[in-house]
Design a protein around this motif. Structure first.
Motif, mmCIF file in Angstrom:
data_model
loop_
_atom_site.group_PDB
_atom_site.id
_atom_site.type_symbol
_atom_site.label_atom_id
_atom_site.label_comp_id
_atom_site.label_asym_id
_atom_site.label_seq_id
_atom_site.Cartn_x
_atom_site.Cartn_y
_atom_site.Cartn_z
ATOM 1 N N PHE A 72 -20.972 27.809 60.438
ATOM 2 C CA PHE A 72 -22.308 27.819 59.514
ATOM 3 C C PHE A 72 -23.508 27.737 60.709
ATOM 4 C CE2 PHE A 72 -26.005 27.325 57.055
ATOM 5 C CZ PHE A 72 -25.940 28.833 56.243
ATOM 6 N N SER A 73 -23.775 26.389 61.042
ATOM 7 C CA SER A 73 -25.005 26.162 61.868
ATOM 8 C C SER A 73 -25.064 26.935 63.057
ATOM 9 C CB SER A 73 -25.012 24.588 62.143
ATOM 10 O OG SER A 73 -23.897 24.283 62.829
ATOM 11 N N LEU A 74 -23.808 27.186 63.674
ATOM 12 C CA LEU A 74 -23.845 28.045 65.238
ATOM 13 C C LEU A 74 -24.302 29.281 64.467
ATOM 14 C CD1 LEU A 74 -20.557 26.452 66.447
ATOM 15 C CD2 LEU A 74 -22.974 25.800 66.746
ATOM 16 N N ARG A 75 -23.693 29.863 63.727
ATOM 17 C CA ARG A 75 -24.251 31.394 63.082
ATOM 18 C C ARG A 75 -25.779 31.415 62.848
ATOM 19 N NH1 ARG A 75 -19.017 32.636 59.319
ATOM 20 N NH2 ARG A 75 -17.315 33.193 60.980
ATOM 21 N N TYR A 76 -26.283 30.489 62.315
ATOM 22 C CA TYR A 76 -27.657 30.436 61.939
ATOM 23 C C TYR A 76 -28.480 30.355 63.052
ATOM 24 C CZ TYR A 76 -31.842 28.393 59.977
ATOM 25 O OH TYR A 76 -33.386 28.167 59.779
#
Length: 365
Positions: free
Chosen positions: A98-102
């Motif tokens: 999630f944080s990488l996509r964000y």
């Protein structure tokens, strides 16, 4: 990886000061554990480092850059919380990604990072499961994996094992130690559990009432506590502490006249009111004549705890609790009167008024 430094770091809520101008330098790649009782300021300190709490005074530096006014997302840190903070509607893979996509990381890079972290943490079979389908230990590994994929300069852990049962906490401590040895990322870890602190840390920072009582390796804070607080907090059981008086003949008289010991030549207390300290493993049940360098003290047995590898004997000495860690076959009876033998080479002395240690015990041989 990075260094971390606190310079006169202070936190106030109105007129109430929670953290009192602490100074601490954390080395690149070091695993530091902040430990202390509830309310000592350790979690507040971690949250200031993370950018989740404002700083009232002082500075925080990450890799020699002052980050006081920098947003949490721009500090290049990753934090693992006590409650895991996983998204229940997402799979393990999606939680970790999630944080990488964000942040707009390329899909191919995300996949590589997630699968690499899953391999390190043994999560490969669970990537498509939801958090509710995982055990507590597996959820904590997912939370750690979500931090690892970001490849931060600093890992922050806020009591991450406190929701796990005792057996799982033990195994997770081993996994976290192996993980740090493999990744070598600077880590700041907060716990109230001194066993976690002693087993995980390169250096332990013992906090009390918003102050740093002592910073040192696990061996240093255990074998040479700088204060009565550290002596009474670190260890299981903690150090035996008995009030004592310095007599005119340079003898140390234990409370209630239980016994007298010669004061070591390297100890020169400025006060007469002292506290005598002895670790439980340096106490044994006396047998035969008293050898040189030992002190026999009358005691009454209160509780005996067989632990398999050894036995804990809890006694009363002149009304003060004293624990002995003895051989497993030693089993005195509750209510029995006996003599405990103290190893004076391992004696600790404290100024009762200030709480500070006087000199240091002789090195263990």
């Amino acid at each position: 990886m990075a260094t971390v430094e606190f310079r006169k770091l202070t936190k106030r809520y109105g007129t109430l000061e929670i953290v009192h101008g602490i100074d601490l330098a954390i080395h690149d790649g070091e695993f530091i554990v902040l430990v202390g009782p509830s309310g000592c300021g350790k979690s507040t300190t971690l949250r200031m480092l993370a950018g989740l709490e404002d700083i009232s005074a002082g500075d925080i530096l990450i890799d020699n850059r002052v980050v006081n006014e920098i947003e949490p997302r721009d500090r290049d840190i990753a934090m693992v919380f006590q409650d895991y903070a996983l998204y229940p509607h997402m799979s393990v893979y999606e939680n970790m990604a999630f944080s990488l996509r964000y942040r707009g990381v390329a899909k191919r890079d995300i996949d590589v990072r997630v699968r690499d972290a899953a391999a390190v943490l043994g999560l490969e079979p669970y990537l498509q499961r939801r958090p509710k389908q995982l055990s507590g230990g597996q959820r904590q590994r997912v939370a750690m994996g979500r931090a690892i994929v970001r490849k931060p300069q600093v890992f922050l852990f806020d009591e991450p094992l406190s929701n796990l049962d005792a057996k799982l906490r033990g195994s997770m401590r081993v996994e976290m130690k192996k993980l740090h040895q493999r990744l070598g990322v600077t880590t700041v870890y907060v716990t109230h559990d001194q066993v976690e602190a002693m087993t995980l840390a390169d250096r332990v920072v013992v906090m009390n009432g918003g102050h740093i009582e002592q910073t040192g390796t696990p061996d240093e804070v255990y074998h040479a506590p700088a204060s009565l607080f550290v002596a009474g907090f670190i260890g299981a059981p903690t150090m035996n502490l008995i009030p004592a008086q310095l007599t005119s003949g340079a003898m140390l008289k234990l409370a209630g006249g239980a016994a007298e010991a010669p004061l070591p030549a390297d100890r020169k207390p400025a006060a007469d009111d002292l506290t005598f300290g002895m670790r439980p493993e340096d106490v044994e049940v006396a047998e035969g004549e008293t050898p040189a360098g030992r002190l026999d003290v009358p005691a009454q047995v209160e509780v005996v705890e067989p632990l398999g590898a050894d036995t804990l004997v809890f006694t009363s000495v002149a009304g003060h609790p004293v624990a002995a860690r003895v051989r497993p076959e030693v089993r005195p009876k509750p209510g029995e009167n006996l003599k405990l033998r103290f190893n004076l080479d391992r004696m600790h002395l404290f100024d009762t008024a200030t709480g500070r240690a006087i000199g240091a015990p002789q090195a263990h041989g």
